[in-house]
Design a protein around this motif. Sequence first.
Motif, PDB file in Angstrom:
ATOM      1  N   LEU A  90       9.953   3.646  10.824  1.00 29.62           N
ATOM      2  CA  LEU A  90      10.113   3.600   9.368  1.00 29.62           C
ATOM      3  C   LEU A  90       9.260   4.677   8.709  1.00 29.62           C
ATOM      4  O   LEU A  90       8.092   4.851   9.032  1.00 29.62           O
ATOM      5  CB  LEU A  90       9.702   2.221   8.853  1.00 29.62           C
ATOM      6  CG  LEU A  90       9.877   1.949   7.353  1.00 29.62           C
ATOM      7  CD1 LEU A  90      11.349   2.010   6.972  1.00 29.62           C
ATOM      8  CD2 LEU A  90       9.276   0.585   7.002  1.00 29.62           C
ATOM      9  N   ARG A  91       9.860   5.407   7.769  1.00 35.02           N
ATOM     10  CA  ARG A  91       9.129   6.427   6.999  1.00 35.02           C
ATOM     11  C   ARG A  91       9.449   6.248   5.531  1.00 35.02           C
ATOM     12  O   ARG A  91      10.633   6.150   5.147  1.00 35.02           O
ATOM     13  CB  ARG A  91       9.495   7.833   7.458  1.00 35.02           C
ATOM     14  CG  ARG A  91       8.718   8.911   6.714  1.00 35.02           C
ATOM     15  CD  ARG A  91       8.806  10.248   7.406  1.00 35.02           C
ATOM     16  NE  ARG A  91       7.941  11.219   6.771  1.00 35.02           N
ATOM     17  CZ  ARG A  91       7.625  12.390   7.302  1.00 35.02           C
ATOM     18  NH1 ARG A  91       8.118  12.729   8.489  1.00 35.02           N
ATOM     19  NH2 ARG A  91       6.821  13.225   6.675  1.00 35.02           N
ATOM     20  N   LEU A  92       8.425   6.209   4.705  1.00 32.64           N
ATOM     21  CA  LEU A  92       8.586   5.934   3.278  1.00 32.64           C
ATOM     22  C   LEU A  92       8.025   7.083   2.463  1.00 32.64           C
ATOM     23  O   LEU A  92       6.902   7.544   2.710  1.00 32.64           O
ATOM     24  CB  LEU A  92       7.880   4.625   2.921  1.00 32.64           C
ATOM     25  CG  LEU A  92       8.342   3.389   3.722  1.00 32.64           C
ATOM     26  CD1 LEU A  92       7.447   2.201   3.424  1.00 32.64           C
ATOM     27  CD2 LEU A  92       9.797   3.060   3.419  1.00 32.64           C
ATOM     28  N   TRP A 102      10.724   5.398  -2.842  1.00 34.78           N
ATOM     29  CA  TRP A 102      11.353   4.482  -1.879  1.00 34.78           C
ATOM     30  C   TRP A 102      11.503   3.067  -2.416  1.00 34.78           C
ATOM     31  O   TRP A 102      12.432   2.355  -2.027  1.00 34.78           O
ATOM     32  CB  TRP A 102      10.566   4.457  -0.565  1.00 34.78           C
ATOM     33  CG  TRP A 102       9.264   3.716  -0.603  1.00 34.78           C
ATOM     34  CD1 TRP A 102       8.054   4.219  -0.948  1.00 34.78           C
ATOM     35  CD2 TRP A 102       9.049   2.345  -0.253  1.00 34.78           C
ATOM     36  NE1 TRP A 102       7.079   3.247  -0.863  1.00 34.78           N
ATOM     37  CE2 TRP A 102       7.660   2.092  -0.433  1.00 34.78           C
ATOM     38  CE3 TRP A 102       9.866   1.306   0.178  1.00 34.78           C
ATOM     39  CZ2 TRP A 102       7.097   0.836  -0.200  1.00 34.78           C
ATOM     40  CZ3 TRP A 102       9.301   0.058   0.421  1.00 34.78           C
ATOM     41  CH2 TRP A 102       7.930  -0.163   0.236  1.00 34.78           C
ATOM     42  N   THR A 103      10.643   2.660  -3.334  1.00 37.58           N
ATOM     43  CA  THR A 103      10.738   1.272  -3.818  1.00 37.58           C
ATOM     44  C   THR A 103      11.953   1.047  -4.707  1.00 37.58           C
ATOM     45  O   THR A 103      12.367  -0.099  -4.906  1.00 37.58           O
ATOM     46  CB  THR A 103       9.475   0.864  -4.595  1.00 37.58           C
ATOM     47  OG1 THR A 103       9.309   1.735  -5.718  1.00 37.58           O
ATOM     48  CG2 THR A 103       8.241   0.945  -3.702  1.00 37.58           C
ATOM     49  N   ALA A 126       0.831  -1.206   0.000  1.00 37.27           N
ATOM     50  CA  ALA A 126       0.000   0.000   0.000  1.00 37.27           C
ATOM     51  C   ALA A 126       0.862   1.251   0.000  1.00 37.27           C
ATOM     52  O   ALA A 126       0.529   2.248  -0.660  1.00 37.27           O
ATOM     53  CB  ALA A 126      -0.933  -0.008   1.210  1.00 37.27           C
ATOM     54  N   ALA A 127       1.975   1.222   0.734  1.00 36.15           N
ATOM     55  CA  ALA A 127       2.877   2.375   0.767  1.00 36.15           C
ATOM     56  C   ALA A 127       3.453   2.681  -0.604  1.00 36.15           C
ATOM     57  O   ALA A 127       3.693   3.839  -0.947  1.00 36.15           O
ATOM     58  CB  ALA A 127       4.000   2.131   1.777  1.00 36.15           C
ATOM     59  N   ALA A 128       3.682   1.637  -1.409  1.00 33.01           N
ATOM     60  CA  ALA A 128       4.156   1.860  -2.775  1.00 33.01           C
ATOM     61  C   ALA A 128       3.107   2.624  -3.579  1.00 33.01           C
ATOM     62  O   ALA A 128       3.427   3.549  -4.334  1.00 33.01           O
ATOM     63  CB  ALA A 128       4.487   0.525  -3.434  1.00 33.01           C
ATOM     64  N   ALA A 129       1.832   2.256  -3.406  1.00 33.16           N
ATOM     65  CA  ALA A 129       0.753   2.943  -4.121  1.00 33.16           C
ATOM     66  C   ALA A 129       0.548   4.355  -3.599  1.00 33.16           C
ATOM     67  O   ALA A 129       0.277   5.280  -4.372  1.00 33.16           O
ATOM     68  CB  ALA A 129      -0.531   2.138  -4.002  1.00 33.16           C
ATOM     69  N   LEU A 130       0.664   4.528  -2.297  1.00 36.04           N
ATOM     70  CA  LEU A 130       0.427   5.847  -1.682  1.00 36.04           C
ATOM     71  C   LEU A 130       1.478   6.870  -2.089  1.00 36.04           C
ATOM     72  O   LEU A 130       1.216   8.073  -2.031  1.00 36.04           O
ATOM     73  CB  LEU A 130       0.407   5.710  -0.161  1.00 36.04           C
ATOM     74  CG  LEU A 130      -0.817   5.007   0.435  1.00 36.04           C
ATOM     75  CD1 LEU A 130      -0.557   4.659   1.898  1.00 36.04           C
ATOM     76  CD2 LEU A 130      -2.066   5.876   0.316  1.00 36.04           C
ATOM     77  N   THR A 131       2.639   6.416  -2.500  1.00 35.39           N
ATOM     78  CA  THR A 131       3.728   7.340  -2.835  1.00 35.39           C
ATOM     79  C   THR A 131       3.903   7.529  -4.341  1.00 35.39           C
ATOM     80  O   THR A 131       4.921   8.051  -4.789  1.00 35.39           O
ATOM     81  CB  THR A 131       5.053   6.847  -2.211  1.00 35.39           C
ATOM     82  OG1 THR A 131       5.269   5.471  -2.554  1.00 35.39           O
ATOM     83  CG2 THR A 131       5.013   6.979  -0.694  1.00 35.39           C
TER      84      THR A 131
END
Length: 377
Positions: free
Chosen positions: A357-359, A363-364, A324-329
């Motif tokens: 942790l902060r992304l 970041w990916t 989800a973090a990949a999509a959010l960024t």
Amino acid sequence: MTVAGPPPEVVCVGESMVTFLPSRPGRLADVPSFTRAIGGAESNVACALAAAGHRARWTGRVGADGFGDHLTAALAAHGVDVTTVQRDPRRPTGVYFRTDADRATDAHEVAYYRAGSAASAMSPATVPHESLDGARILHLTGITAALSADCRALLHDLTAPRPGRPLVSFDVNHRPALWRDGDAAGVLLDLANRADLVFVGADEAETLWGAPDARAVAALVDRPAVLVVKHGPAGATAFDRTERAGGAGGTGGTRDTGGTGEARGTDGTGDTDGIDGSVHQERPPRVDVVSTIGAGDAFAAGFLSATLRGLGLPARLRHGHLMAAAALTTPGDLATPPSRARADRLAALDADAWGRLRLGPGWTSADTEADEEVRTR
């Protein structure tokens, strides 16, 4: 239907559409041009799983038109198996336009042109069980149930118990604007209770069923082996009931604590008494959000990927949060996930490091231990 090649690990059934993304911020009335892309909850999950190294198939119907050509070609380019996609010569491929404002804000606009689409004509007759042969997971969403009575019949058929049925994953995905007919609350609750694994947002569960917290959702959606209730930035609560039936694949007969030594409750109180099976609540890492579009689909893909790999419940939640973090960024519906090795490293962080942790955007692609150390300071 006979499909050549190795069977897929996951089959995702639903509608995929051509989406038009604005060239700049503003109202749809003011945006001068758009960029063509693809979108659709089920195909988003298939693309994310394919990017994570799984054999994923998307099954649906598109028009015998240029947009259908583009959509199937784009999904194939993402590594998704589209061999069972059907073309409808009488109905068009669905399209939609949206603004770049966050979906949760009043400024967000979406204009759908999907009424009478090829996908809305899906039915038990158009999606044969043979298209699922060999799959370990079948992923469905409540969006398909909203498209037509025939689509609801299809989901009822696919979730019916039968020999060899894959594990059924169901994302409630309530879209009020699509429900022109039918009892959304009743239909979606029935489908959820026919599935093996269910994803539902706490906000949509309250809207649909009046469930004020995860415990109340678990009391209503009480048949799936695994239930995941998503709380947005507050994280997600997962209930694993496989121990209840003595089945295999559970995370253990005791409550999970996420490595903190603290039993986490389903309503923020720490109270898990009366919950049948294993319960775990996991917060996501801090994320510098660019857009929330597609984050729910990405979370489901991360959780399903970890499920396919036989990981435990806490790891499945963390992999969901990382996807989800990949999509959010990223600004679009589809994002490049972290490499499996990196996702495994991050998911294995201790509770303190995970909490720090902060992304952010990009970041990916930064796949180094040093980068992780900077981001977890």
